[in-house]
Enzyme design. Structure first.
Site, PDB file in Angstrom:
ATOM      1  N   HIS A  27       4.655   0.180   0.031  1.00 16.68           N
ATOM      2  CA  HIS A  27       5.458  -0.633   0.937  1.00 16.68           C
ATOM      3  C   HIS A  27       4.593  -1.718   1.567  1.00 16.68           C
ATOM      4  O   HIS A  27       3.363  -1.683   1.485  1.00 16.68           O
ATOM      5  CB  HIS A  27       6.106   0.238   2.024  1.00 16.68           C
ATOM      6  CG  HIS A  27       5.114   1.022   2.835  1.00 16.68           C
ATOM      7  ND1 HIS A  27       4.549   2.194   2.393  1.00 16.68           N
ATOM      8  CD2 HIS A  27       4.559   0.779   4.050  1.00 16.68           C
ATOM      9  CE1 HIS A  27       3.712   2.659   3.302  1.00 16.68           C
ATOM     10  NE2 HIS A  27       3.689   1.813   4.315  1.00 16.68           N
ATOM     11  N   ARG A  74       5.297   5.632  14.161  1.00 14.76           N
ATOM     12  CA  ARG A  74       5.265   6.347  12.880  1.00 14.76           C
ATOM     13  C   ARG A  74       4.721   7.747  13.032  1.00 14.76           C
ATOM     14  O   ARG A  74       3.752   7.967  13.757  1.00 14.76           O
ATOM     15  CB  ARG A  74       4.403   5.566  11.870  1.00 14.76           C
ATOM     16  CG  ARG A  74       4.699   5.970  10.428  1.00 14.76           C
ATOM     17  CD  ARG A  74       3.863   5.179   9.451  1.00 14.76           C
ATOM     18  NE  ARG A  74       2.710   5.955   9.048  1.00 14.76           N
ATOM     19  CZ  ARG A  74       1.701   5.461   8.343  1.00 14.76           C
ATOM     20  NH1 ARG A  74       1.703   4.200   7.960  1.00 14.76           N
ATOM     21  NH2 ARG A  74       0.693   6.229   8.002  1.00 14.76           N
ATOM     22  N   HIS A  84       0.834  -1.211   0.000  1.00 12.31           N
ATOM     23  CA  HIS A  84       0.000   0.000   0.000  1.00 12.31           C
ATOM     24  C   HIS A  84       0.866   1.258   0.000  1.00 12.31           C
ATOM     25  O   HIS A  84       2.046   1.221   0.349  1.00 12.31           O
ATOM     26  CB  HIS A  84      -0.915   0.036   1.228  1.00 12.31           C
ATOM     27  CG  HIS A  84      -0.150   0.139   2.520  1.00 12.31           C
ATOM     28  ND1 HIS A  84       0.530  -0.920   3.071  1.00 12.31           N
ATOM     29  CD2 HIS A  84       0.069   1.202   3.349  1.00 12.31           C
ATOM     30  CE1 HIS A  84       1.123  -0.537   4.181  1.00 12.31           C
ATOM     31  NE2 HIS A  84       0.873   0.757   4.375  1.00 12.31           N
ATOM     32  N   ASP A 134       0.569   5.072   1.787  1.00 12.89           N
ATOM     33  CA  ASP A 134      -0.172   5.522   2.963  1.00 12.89           C
ATOM     34  C   ASP A 134      -1.297   6.501   2.630  1.00 12.89           C
ATOM     35  O   ASP A 134      -1.091   7.507   1.945  1.00 12.89           O
ATOM     36  CB  ASP A 134       0.790   6.167   3.983  1.00 12.89           C
ATOM     37  CG  ASP A 134       1.695   5.119   4.618  1.00 12.89           C
ATOM     38  OD1 ASP A 134       1.262   3.951   4.734  1.00 12.89           O
ATOM     39  OD2 ASP A 134       2.837   5.464   4.994  1.00 12.89           O
TER      40      ASP A 134
END
Ligand code: SIN
Length: 286
Positions: A260, A275, A101, A103
């Site tokens: 990623h 994150r 995907h 983000d």
């Protein structure tokens, strides 16, 4: 002046930067070095860093304003940080980020950059894979590029975070982290299938298996064959790299030209990542 160096990981994508301590205020030269490295390599890696929440946010802010990621609870007191956690007892379950995907493509303004800090990493396994969507686009024939440039992708978070999505049942590693399925996830958002990078002017594919479910004005069954071809093409060996985490690694990726996937091959071990996400512009084909 900076003594920083970069070592490319593969010809297409990924570069490991040495000689920069991300926990200290960075010089203009260091910031310029990181920004250029990210444009050149799409994802950059740093080893042996120690970042508290404020320092982590400061790294993200080098690229723009931080945003709160929907559907996941933030770290208390830090709305822009969330943790990705898989516990040792969470075996045979899907992991967060485990499907390819980019983000937040389920939003009108998806993520620009993400900064992931490896807090606790398994002794082996739990690597993250990255794919260069610019190289994937460039390798297509002129005929296919032209066809794709006329298409719009429809994206939704529903299959992940919807009321009957992956995170609404118990086959998911979400014991350690707080994912909040919601009806909001059903929203459908349109993006061009090919987007132009606003800083480099290079074109990249902008669909992904997790969030893109059909082309605008086409049924899912009609879209599937071409989407499946693209998803397979985008993850060809020559467009991807694989990052092996060590504690204190920091990875910065450019969501405008990459996707990623977090590998899930470390059952029985704990993995904790943090994150921050930088908000982006609306994807455009220029
Ligand atoms: C993600 O941000 O999608 C997760 C990446 C990872 O856990 O390696």
């Amino acid at each position: 002046m900076t003594n920083a160096t970069i070592k490319p990981l593969t010809p297409a994508i990924g570069g490991e930067i040495d000689g920069i301590n991300l926990s200290t205020p960075l010089s203009d030269a260091e910031i310029a070095f990181i920004r250029q490295a990210l444009l050149d390599h799409h994802v950059v890696f740093f080893r042996d860093q120690t970042l508290d929440h404020a320092q982590h946010k400061a790294v993200g802010k080098l690229f723009g304003d931080l945003v709160k990621v929907p559907f996941v609870e933030a770290v208390p007191g830090h709305s822009e940080i969330f943790e990705i956690i898989k516990l040792p007892e969470e075996r045979d379950v899907y992991n967060f980020g485990g499907n390819w995907h980019t983000d937040m493509t389920y939003m009108q303004n998806p993520a620009l950059v993400s900064v992931l800090y490896g807090d606790e990493v398994p002794p082996i396994g739990g690597d993250t894979m990255f794919a260069s969507l610019e190289d994937a686009y460039s390798a297509l024939s002129p005929g296919m590029q032209k066809l794709l440039e006329g298409l719009t992708g429809v994206h939704t978070a529903d299959r992940s975070y919807g009321k009957s999505g992956k995170f609404a049942n118990d086959t998911i590693a979400d014991e350690g982290m707080d994912v909040r399925p919601s009806e909001e996830a059903a929203k459908q958002i349109e993006h061009p299938v090919v987007r132009t990078h606003p800083e480099t002017g290079r074109k990249a594919l902008y669909v992904n298996p997790n969030f893109t479910f059909h082309f605008k004005d086409m049924m899912e069954s009609e879209s599937k064959p071409l989407l499946n071809y693209l998803f397979q093409h985008m993850t060809r060996d020559e467009f991807v790299c694989r990052f092996r985490w060590t504690p204190g690694s920091v990875v910065i990726w450019d969501n405008r030209c990459t996707m990623h996937r977090a590998l899930n091959d470390y059952d029985g071990h704990r993995r904790v990542m943090r994150r921050v996400t930088v908000g982006g512009d609306q994807p455009k084909l220029i």
